[in-house]
Design a protein around this motif. Structure first.
Motif, PDB file in Angstrom:
ATOM      1  N   ALA A  22      47.715  44.767  34.187  1.00  0.00           N
ATOM      2  CA  ALA A  22      47.885  44.508  32.751  1.00  0.00           C
ATOM      3  C   ALA A  22      47.488  43.076  32.425  1.00  0.00           C
ATOM      4  CB  ALA A  22      49.342  44.747  32.360  1.00  0.00           C
ATOM      5  N   PRO A  23      47.014  42.838  31.194  1.00  0.00           N
ATOM      6  CA  PRO A  23      46.628  41.477  30.835  1.00  0.00           C
ATOM      7  C   PRO A  23      47.812  40.526  30.864  1.00  0.00           C
ATOM      8  CG  PRO A  23      46.512  42.932  28.924  1.00  0.00           C
ATOM      9  CD  PRO A  23      46.858  43.766  30.105  1.00  0.00           C
ATOM     10  N   GLN A  24      47.569  39.354  31.402  1.00  0.00           N
ATOM     11  CA  GLN A  24      48.560  38.289  31.371  1.00  0.00           C
ATOM     12  C   GLN A  24      47.869  36.966  31.634  1.00  0.00           C
ATOM     13  OE1 GLN A  24      51.112  38.151  35.056  1.00  0.00           O
ATOM     14  NE2 GLN A  24      50.531  40.305  35.102  1.00  0.00           N
ATOM     15  N   SER A  25      48.412  35.925  31.054  1.00  0.00           N
ATOM     16  CA  SER A  25      47.895  34.579  31.266  1.00  0.00           C
ATOM     17  C   SER A  25      49.011  33.595  30.962  1.00  0.00           C
ATOM     18  CB  SER A  25      46.701  34.298  30.359  1.00  0.00           C
ATOM     19  OG  SER A  25      46.327  32.941  30.462  1.00  0.00           O
ATOM     20  N   PRO A  26      49.490  32.872  31.970  1.00  0.00           N
ATOM     21  CA  PRO A  26      50.573  31.916  31.740  1.00  0.00           C
ATOM     22  C   PRO A  26      50.191  30.787  30.775  1.00  0.00           C
ATOM     23  CG  PRO A  26      50.124  32.195  34.087  1.00  0.00           C
ATOM     24  CD  PRO A  26      49.095  32.963  33.350  1.00  0.00           C
ATOM     25  N   THR A  27      48.907  30.624  30.530  1.00  0.00           N
ATOM     26  CA  THR A  27      48.491  29.548  29.629  1.00  0.00           C
ATOM     27  C   THR A  27      47.889  30.076  28.332  1.00  0.00           C
ATOM     28  OG1 THR A  27      46.409  29.398  30.854  1.00  0.00           O
ATOM     29  CG2 THR A  27      48.140  27.859  31.464  1.00  0.00           C
ATOM     30  N   ALA A  28      46.798  30.825  28.417  1.00  0.00           N
ATOM     31  CA  ALA A  28      46.044  31.206  27.217  1.00  0.00           C
ATOM     32  C   ALA A  28      46.791  32.156  26.289  1.00  0.00           C
ATOM     33  CB  ALA A  28      44.710  31.828  27.621  1.00  0.00           C
TER      34      ALA A  28
END
Length: 127
Positions: A22-28
């Motif tokens: 699944a999509p995830q990004s701690p920053t963006a």
């Protein structure tokens, strides 16, 4: 895992579903990183409004997803992909939905309001 899927299907006559990354990004995609408070005021990250390329969001799961695809091909398991529900069918994924509300609560976990309105990839199993 591949060995367990045919056994389950044979014993239980069950359809097996495998969920791709699944999509995830701690920053963006993290709304907590989009705005920062300090003694001198509030700073909005200049990239906060930017969509993220889906290829960048899929990259961390590339090997995992490839392995799941191989298992599905060998066993007849069905693949489920959450990306279209979260990001749409384009090449970019916006961190916002609706009236510019964040999709994610922390870059990894989806907000409940977004899930209720937009996450439908499991509906055919649950309804």
């Amino acid at each position: 895992m591949a060995a367990a899927v045919p056994e389950l299907k044979r014993k239980e006559n069950a359809t097996v579903y495998l969920v791709l990354g699944a999509p995830q990004s701690p920053t963006a995609l993290n709304p907590q990183r989009m705005v920062a408070r300090s003694v001198t005021g509030i700073r909005v990250d200049p990239n906060a409004q930017s969509s993220v390329p889906i290829t960048d969001l899929r990259a961390p799961f590339a090997q995992h997803d490839a392995d799941l695809r191989t298992v599905a091909e060998r066993t007849g398991a069905k693949l489920l992909d959450v990306f279209p529900d979260v990001c749409g069918n384009g090449e970019m994924c916006s961190p916002f939905f609706g009236a510019r509300e964040p999709i994610f609560s922390d870059g990894v976990h989806l907000r409940p309001g977004f899930v209720r309105e937009h996450l439908h990839f499991l509906d055919f199993l649950l309804m």
